[in-house]
Design an enzyme around this catalytic site. Structure first.
Site, short mmCIF file in Angstrom:
data_model
loop_
_atom_site.label_atom_id
_atom_site.label_comp_id
_atom_site.label_asym_id
_atom_site.label_seq_id
_atom_site.Cartn_x
_atom_site.Cartn_y
_atom_site.Cartn_z
N LYS A 112 16.55 28.90 55.09
CA LYS A 112 17.65 29.26 55.85
C LYS A 112 18.36 29.95 53.88
CE LYS A 112 19.38 28.38 59.69
NZ LYS A 112 20.00 28.05 61.17
N LYS A 195 8.07 30.28 64.55
CA LYS A 195 9.14 29.86 65.74
C LYS A 195 10.56 31.24 65.95
CE LYS A 195 13.53 28.64 64.49
NZ LYS A 195 14.30 27.43 64.48
N LYS A 198 16.65 33.97 65.87
CA LYS A 198 17.71 34.96 66.15
C LYS A 198 17.80 35.74 64.57
CE LYS A 198 21.48 32.15 64.97
NZ LYS A 198 20.98 30.92 64.97
N1 AQP Z 1 11.99 28.94 68.72
C1 AQP Z 1 12.42 27.76 69.44
N2 AQP Z 1 11.91 27.06 70.53
C2 AQP Z 1 12.20 25.90 71.08
N3 AQP Z 1 13.55 25.09 70.37
C3 AQP Z 1 14.26 25.92 69.74
N4 AQP Z 1 15.67 26.10 69.76
C4 AQP Z 1 16.22 27.17 68.67
N5 AQP Z 1 14.74 28.13 68.38
C5 AQP Z 1 14.10 27.34 69.09
C6 AQP Z 1 16.37 25.34 69.79
O1 AQP Z 1 17.96 25.98 69.81
C7 AQP Z 1 18.98 25.25 70.33
C8 AQP Z 1 20.24 25.53 69.48
O2 AQP Z 1 19.15 26.30 68.22
P1 AQP Z 1 21.06 26.05 67.76
O3 AQP Z 1 22.24 26.95 68.13
O4 AQP Z 1 20.19 25.70 65.93
O5 AQP Z 1 20.33 27.60 67.07
P2 AQP Z 1 19.79 28.01 66.37
O6 AQP Z 1 18.46 27.56 65.71
O7 AQP Z 1 20.70 28.85 65.14
O8 AQP Z 1 18.34 28.98 66.51
P3 AQP Z 1 17.48 29.71 65.63
O9 AQP Z 1 17.10 31.15 66.37
O10 AQP Z 1 16.35 28.95 65.27
O11 AQP Z 1 18.67 30.19 64.66
P4 AQP Z 1 17.96 30.64 62.70
O12 AQP Z 1 17.18 32.03 62.95
O13 AQP Z 1 19.52 31.04 62.18
O14 AQP Z 1 17.57 29.00 62.13
C9 AQP Z 1 18.14 23.51 69.23
O15 AQP Z 1 18.00 22.54 69.66
C10 AQP Z 1 17.33 24.59 68.89
O16 AQP Z 1 16.27 22.82 68.82
#
Ligand code: AQP
Length: 332
Positions: A112, A195, A198
């Site tokens: 990140k 993966k 967002k």
């Molecule tokens: N692609 C994925 N497959 C399976 N599990 C996923 N999670 C996120 N993406 C996947 C799981 O969702 C839960 C909530 O995650 P969060 O609130 O931390 O959301 P995040 O990580 O900000 O979502 P993103 O899209 O992964 O954000 P970025 O891009 O900012 O990293 C967690 O349990 C996570 O494992």
């Protein structure tokens, strides 16, 4: 009953399909068998800049989506992280137990901060996993239902729980990750080597649950597959098709082998058309239920108030014990 704890960020507005299949769906199932604590992690959200009005609205929106997905406040404790100040308090202690090099090895931070540029990445983003450690340990959670991307943070939690216990005496339960193999990582529809996320996915690769169902159907139909025609689960040779099969299988609770049989001799077009329909049937009522909860903010806020009260009772007890163990003089 064993205890589970997990959280989700109120950042992007809509949850995406990876959040739902990787985490939230398991939360719903686990509230039946476990003493479950689930939270909207607004403290984590501000590790990257947030517009205050958006953050507030998105916190309610995340709560509405969790209820729409099937969380029942009678069966689990649902709350907002900032309503329980003990999270930030225990995080400070955990910060002081973590090595700088140890924190620097967290791959999510590396990814990140590389994307943001290291000058723009905040110290909060760097210590985010340590706040997560505090989140989990405060509730003495036995298991933490998350996606694969969080495995390293749960390992850190285990290390710090053991370190604290070893140094100050048995205080924290050492938790285990609860990661379902099939849905541990849902992939981007346009680039099945990354993966679904967002921040890293392109709009076409990302399924937001609250998007217009027609747009969602279109994204499924234009998902990247391969030049072969056989519908077979093979993550090495056919990552795109395998991802579609995983999604299809979990949303319909049909085995992958059964789907392979159903689509034997048929082309990718048939699979995508059917999966698009499955997806529309899933997101349409989800959007409606989310909107119904949003239309009643007083009920949402009262669910969160009750949740915070239940959460604070547990978190307060753990924090008091940790404060005592580290040698803080009690306030009289
Ligand atoms: N692609 C994925 N497959 C399976 N599990 C996923 N999670 C996120 N993406 C996947 C799981 O969702 C839960 C909530 O995650 P969060 O609130 O931390 O959301 P995040 O990580 O900000 O979502 P993103 O899209 O992964 O954000 P970025 O891009 O900012 O990293 C967690 O349990 C996570 O494992």
């Amino acid at each position: 009953r064993p205890r589970v704890l997990s959280g989700i960020q109120p950042t992007a507005g809509s949850f995406h399909l990876g959040n739902y299949l990787g985490a939230v769906r398991q939360w719903v199932a686990l509230q039946e068998s476990h003493d479950a604590f689930y939270m909207v992690v607004d403290l984590h959200a501000i590790t990257v800049p947030q517009e205050p009005a958006d953050l507030r609205a998105n916190t309610r929106l995340a709560t509405a989506q969790l209820l729409a997905a099937g969380l029942d406040p009678e069966r689990c404790t649902l709350f907002v992280q900032s309503h329980v100040p003990e999270h930030a308090q225990l995080a400070w202690i955990m910060n002081c137990l973590t090595g700088f090099g140890e924190a620097s090895r967290m791959t999510q931070f590396k990814d990140k901060s590389a994307r943001q540029g290291s000058d723009r990445a905040s110290v909060g983003l760097f210590t985010y996993p340590i706040l997560q450690v505090a989140d989990i340990l405060l509730y003495q959670a036995n298991e933490v239902p998350v996606g694969e991307d969080q495995r390293q943070h749960i390992e850190l939690t285990r290390d710090l729980a053991e370190r604290f216990n070893g140094r100050f005496g048995e205080t924290f339960t050492v938790p285990k990750p609860y990661i379902l193999k099939e849905t541990a990582k849902i992939f981007d529809l346009q680039d099945p080597s990354i993966k679904m996320s967002k921040s890293a996915s392109t709009p076409k690769g990302l399924i937001n649950l609250l998007d217009d169902p027609k747009a969602t159907a279109k994204k499924v139909k234009s998902a990247v597959t391969d030049t072969d025609t056989v519908i077979r689960y093979d993550t090495d040779l056919k990552p795109g098709v395998s991802n579609l099969l995983t999604i299809y299988s979990t949303l319909t609770r049909t085995g992958v082998a059964e789907l392979e049989e159903k689509y034997a001799g048929k082309g990718y077009g048939a699979l995508k058309t059917d999966l698009a329909e499955v997806m529309v049937d899933f997101v349409t009522p989800f959007r409606e239920r989310t909107q119904q909860y949003l239309d009643d903010p007083e009920t949402l806020d009262s669910i969160l108030a009750k949740g915070a009260e239940k959460a604070r009772a547990v978190a307060g007890e753990t924090l008091a014990q940790a404060y005592d163990r580290v040698g803080f003089l009690p306030a009289k």
